[in-house]
Design a protein around this motif. Sequence first.
Motif, PDB file in Angstrom:
ATOM      1  N   TYR A  40      39.710  58.500  45.576  1.00  0.00           N
ATOM      2  CA  TYR A  40      39.466  57.066  45.666  1.00  0.00           C
ATOM      3  C   TYR A  40      37.992  56.737  45.444  1.00  0.00           C
ATOM      4  CZ  TYR A  40      39.473  52.245  47.131  1.00  0.00           C
ATOM      5  OH  TYR A  40      39.315  50.884  47.130  1.00  0.00           O
ATOM      6  N   GLN A  41      37.107  57.548  45.954  1.00  0.00           N
ATOM      7  CA  GLN A  41      35.671  57.321  45.759  1.00  0.00           C
ATOM      8  C   GLN A  41      35.317  57.331  44.275  1.00  0.00           C
ATOM      9  OE1 GLN A  41      33.907  60.413  48.192  1.00  0.00           O
ATOM     10  NE2 GLN A  41      33.895  59.136  50.030  1.00  0.00           N
ATOM     11  N   GLU A  42      36.000  58.166  43.508  1.00  0.00           N
ATOM     12  CA  GLU A  42      35.707  58.276  42.083  1.00  0.00           C
ATOM     13  C   GLU A  42      36.238  57.095  41.281  1.00  0.00           C
ATOM     14  OE1 GLU A  42      33.764  60.359  40.621  1.00  0.00           O
ATOM     15  OE2 GLU A  42      33.369  61.527  42.438  1.00  0.00           O
ATOM     16  N   VAL A  43      37.350  56.491  41.706  1.00  0.00           N
ATOM     17  CA  VAL A  43      37.944  55.392  40.937  1.00  0.00           C
ATOM     18  C   VAL A  43      37.634  54.030  41.552  1.00  0.00           C
ATOM     19  CG1 VAL A  43      39.829  56.871  40.158  1.00  0.00           C
ATOM     20  CG2 VAL A  43      40.157  55.418  42.177  1.00  0.00           C
ATOM     21  N   ASP A  44      36.888  54.017  42.645  1.00  0.00           N
ATOM     22  CA  ASP A  44      36.622  52.788  43.395  1.00  0.00           C
ATOM     23  C   ASP A  44      36.052  51.671  42.525  1.00  0.00           C
ATOM     24  OD1 ASP A  44      36.213  50.932  45.389  1.00  0.00           O
ATOM     25  OD2 ASP A  44      34.376  51.856  46.125  1.00  0.00           O
ATOM     26  N   VAL A  45      35.029  51.969  41.739  1.00  0.00           N
ATOM     27  CA  VAL A  45      34.368  50.941  40.931  1.00  0.00           C
ATOM     28  C   VAL A  45      35.316  50.364  39.887  1.00  0.00           C
ATOM     29  CG1 VAL A  45      32.523  50.479  39.279  1.00  0.00           C
ATOM     30  CG2 VAL A  45      32.069  51.898  41.292  1.00  0.00           C
ATOM     31  N   THR A  46      36.021  51.244  39.175  1.00  0.00           N
ATOM     32  CA  THR A  46      36.952  50.786  38.145  1.00  0.00           C
ATOM     33  C   THR A  46      38.096  49.988  38.750  1.00  0.00           C
ATOM     34  OG1 THR A  46      36.451  52.779  36.855  1.00  0.00           O
ATOM     35  CG2 THR A  46      38.401  51.539  36.222  1.00  0.00           C
ATOM     36  N   PHE A  47      38.618  50.473  39.857  1.00  0.00           N
ATOM     37  CA  PHE A  47      39.709  49.788  40.539  1.00  0.00           C
ATOM     38  C   PHE A  47      39.279  48.413  41.036  1.00  0.00           C
ATOM     39  CE2 PHE A  47      41.547  49.024  44.840  1.00  0.00           C
ATOM     40  CZ  PHE A  47      42.791  48.597  44.420  1.00  0.00           C
ATOM     41  N   SER A  48      38.076  48.339  41.610  1.00  0.00           N
ATOM     42  CA  SER A  48      37.576  47.071  42.137  1.00  0.00           C
ATOM     43  C   SER A  48      37.438  46.021  41.042  1.00  0.00           C
ATOM     44  CB  SER A  48      36.230  47.289  42.839  1.00  0.00           C
ATOM     45  OG  SER A  48      36.393  48.066  44.009  1.00  0.00           O
ATOM     46  N   LYS A  49      37.064  46.433  39.856  1.00  0.00           N
ATOM     47  CA  LYS A  49      36.949  45.484  38.746  1.00  0.00           C
ATOM     48  C   LYS A  49      38.306  44.876  38.409  1.00  0.00           C
ATOM     49  CE  LYS A  49      32.903  47.536  36.476  1.00  0.00           C
ATOM     50  NZ  LYS A  49      32.392  48.234  35.255  1.00  0.00           N
ATOM     51  N   GLU A  50      39.350  45.687  38.424  1.00  0.00           N
ATOM     52  CA  GLU A  50      40.690  45.179  38.137  1.00  0.00           C
ATOM     53  C   GLU A  50      41.170  44.228  39.235  1.00  0.00           C
ATOM     54  OE1 GLU A  50      42.853  45.938  35.281  1.00  0.00           O
ATOM     55  OE2 GLU A  50      40.760  46.178  34.707  1.00  0.00           O
ATOM     56  N   ILE A  51      40.911  44.583  40.488  1.00  0.00           N
ATOM     57  CA  ILE A  51      41.316  43.738  41.601  1.00  0.00           C
ATOM     58  C   ILE A  51      40.515  42.431  41.598  1.00  0.00           C
ATOM     59  CG2 ILE A  51      41.404  43.524  44.114  1.00  0.00           C
ATOM     60  CD1 ILE A  51      43.543  45.313  42.876  1.00  0.00           C
ATOM     61  N   SER A  52      39.257  42.500  41.196  1.00  0.00           N
ATOM     62  CA  SER A  52      38.420  41.302  41.128  1.00  0.00           C
ATOM     63  C   SER A  52      38.996  40.291  40.139  1.00  0.00           C
ATOM     64  CB  SER A  52      36.983  41.667  40.725  1.00  0.00           C
ATOM     65  OG  SER A  52      36.358  42.437  41.726  1.00  0.00           O
ATOM     66  N   LYS A  53      39.459  40.782  39.004  1.00  0.00           N
ATOM     67  CA  LYS A  53      40.065  39.886  38.009  1.00  0.00           C
ATOM     68  C   LYS A  53      41.294  39.197  38.589  1.00  0.00           C
ATOM     69  CE  LYS A  53      38.710  42.836  34.093  1.00  0.00           C
ATOM     70  NZ  LYS A  53      39.243  43.724  33.016  1.00  0.00           N
ATOM     71  N   LEU A  54      42.099  39.955  39.293  1.00  0.00           N
ATOM     72  CA  LEU A  54      43.328  39.420  39.874  1.00  0.00           C
ATOM     73  C   LEU A  54      43.025  38.379  40.951  1.00  0.00           C
ATOM     74  CD1 LEU A  54      46.416  39.544  40.192  1.00  0.00           C
ATOM     75  CD2 LEU A  54      46.070  41.440  41.805  1.00  0.00           C
ATOM     76  N   MET A  55      42.117  38.718  41.855  1.00  0.00           N
ATOM     77  CA  MET A  55      41.803  37.819  42.965  1.00  0.00           C
ATOM     78  C   MET A  55      41.098  36.535  42.505  1.00  0.00           C
ATOM     79  SD  MET A  55      43.099  39.277  45.547  1.00  0.00           S
ATOM     80  CE  MET A  55      44.313  39.725  44.344  1.00  0.00           C
ATOM     81  N   SER A  56      40.172  36.682  41.567  1.00  0.00           N
ATOM     82  CA  SER A  56      39.441  35.499  41.096  1.00  0.00           C
ATOM     83  C   SER A  56      40.374  34.532  40.379  1.00  0.00           C
ATOM     84  CB  SER A  56      38.287  35.906  40.175  1.00  0.00           C
ATOM     85  OG  SER A  56      38.757  36.570  39.014  1.00  0.00           O
ATOM     86  N   SER A  57      41.376  35.051  39.673  1.00  0.00           N
ATOM     87  CA  SER A  57      42.313  34.166  38.975  1.00  0.00           C
ATOM     88  C   SER A  57      43.150  33.368  39.966  1.00  0.00           C
ATOM     89  CB  SER A  57      43.220  34.976  38.042  1.00  0.00           C
ATOM     90  OG  SER A  57      44.128  35.778  38.779  1.00  0.00           O
ATOM     91  N   ILE A  58      43.497  33.983  41.088  1.00  0.00           N
ATOM     92  CA  ILE A  58      44.277  33.290  42.112  1.00  0.00           C
ATOM     93  C   ILE A  58      43.453  32.183  42.758  1.00  0.00           C
ATOM     94  CG2 ILE A  58      45.392  33.553  44.363  1.00  0.00           C
ATOM     95  CD1 ILE A  58      46.139  36.412  43.511  1.00  0.00           C
ATOM     96  N   ILE A  59      42.219  32.504  43.082  1.00  0.00           N
ATOM     97  CA  ILE A  59      41.356  31.518  43.736  1.00  0.00           C
ATOM     98  C   ILE A  59      41.001  30.381  42.788  1.00  0.00           C
ATOM     99  CG2 ILE A  59      39.079  31.121  44.714  1.00  0.00           C
ATOM    100  CD1 ILE A  59      39.208  33.797  45.984  1.00  0.00           C
ATOM    101  N   ASP A  60      40.607  30.720  41.575  1.00  0.00           N
ATOM    102  CA  ASP A  60      40.211  29.677  40.621  1.00  0.00           C
ATOM    103  C   ASP A  60      41.355  28.710  40.336  1.00  0.00           C
ATOM    104  OD1 ASP A  60      37.519  30.217  40.193  1.00  0.00           O
ATOM    105  OD2 ASP A  60      37.934  31.729  38.673  1.00  0.00           O
ATOM    106  N   SER A  61      42.571  29.214  40.350  1.00  0.00           N
ATOM    107  CA  SER A  61      43.720  28.351  40.100  1.00  0.00           C
ATOM    108  C   SER A  61      43.824  27.267  41.165  1.00  0.00           C
ATOM    109  CB  SER A  61      45.005  29.189  40.076  1.00  0.00           C
ATOM    110  OG  SER A  61      46.135  28.378  39.871  1.00  0.00           O
TER     111      SER A  61
END
Length: 248
Positions: free
Chosen positions: A214-235
């Motif tokens: 998880y430590q190794e994929v944390d940054v990449t994973f967080s970027k994907e989750i950020s896209k998902l969460m920001s789209s929900i909030i912006d809507s």
Amino acid sequence: MYIRIAFIAALVCSFLQFNSAEFPDDPKPCKFGDDDCLLKAINFYLREKNQGDTSINLRQIDPIDTGTLTLKQGADNPVNIDLTFSNNKIYGVANATAYKARGFGKDLTKKHELRFKVPVASLIGDYKIQGRILILPISGSGKNNITMIDAELILQWEGVPVEKDGETYMKTDKFRAIVKPSRVFFELQNLFNGDKALGDNMNLFLNENWKEIYQEVDVTFSKEISKLMSSIIDSVLDKTPYNKLFVE
């Protein structure tokens, strides 16, 4: 490992609270910067409105439809993978609890932050993977269940004013989602073309080494989750002017 955050969705929900409520159990509008009131409102929407609310552009947040999530990391990384999740959903958001808020004052351009505790969050659907994890090669495609236990979800962003129809709305910018799980469990079915022995050993390896992975994929994973969460909030934010989300 996809907690779900969606939790962010909760935030969007929280804003909805500020609209005139039709039902006596709905939360009352909060004042600018009233963190306690805001947290109560967010938790109300997590529990009571997690199936969505079209009147405020809030989509279903438990489960959350993730669309396609892609994690790609190069050969110089200990976890060198090309991993795609499709037809996945995140379950568990309804049981999350918002416990800290920062920002949400009259100046919408300030930094905003929401923190959530998520007891259990599961990413369930289809996967396809090719590459190497730590010292072992990995390949396969099939059903996945990746579950996080006792995770903290932190959502951070800066507000950007958007003028529309003579009103000012907030749009998120520099959005960042941080997920800190206490434990991650992996189940990837049909690894190595269905070779049960190799697949069972790989799943065992993943679960024994979950923290390093998880430590190794944390940054990449967080970027994907950020896209998902920001789209929900912006809507949700796009539905109501900022100065009507709160009261003086």
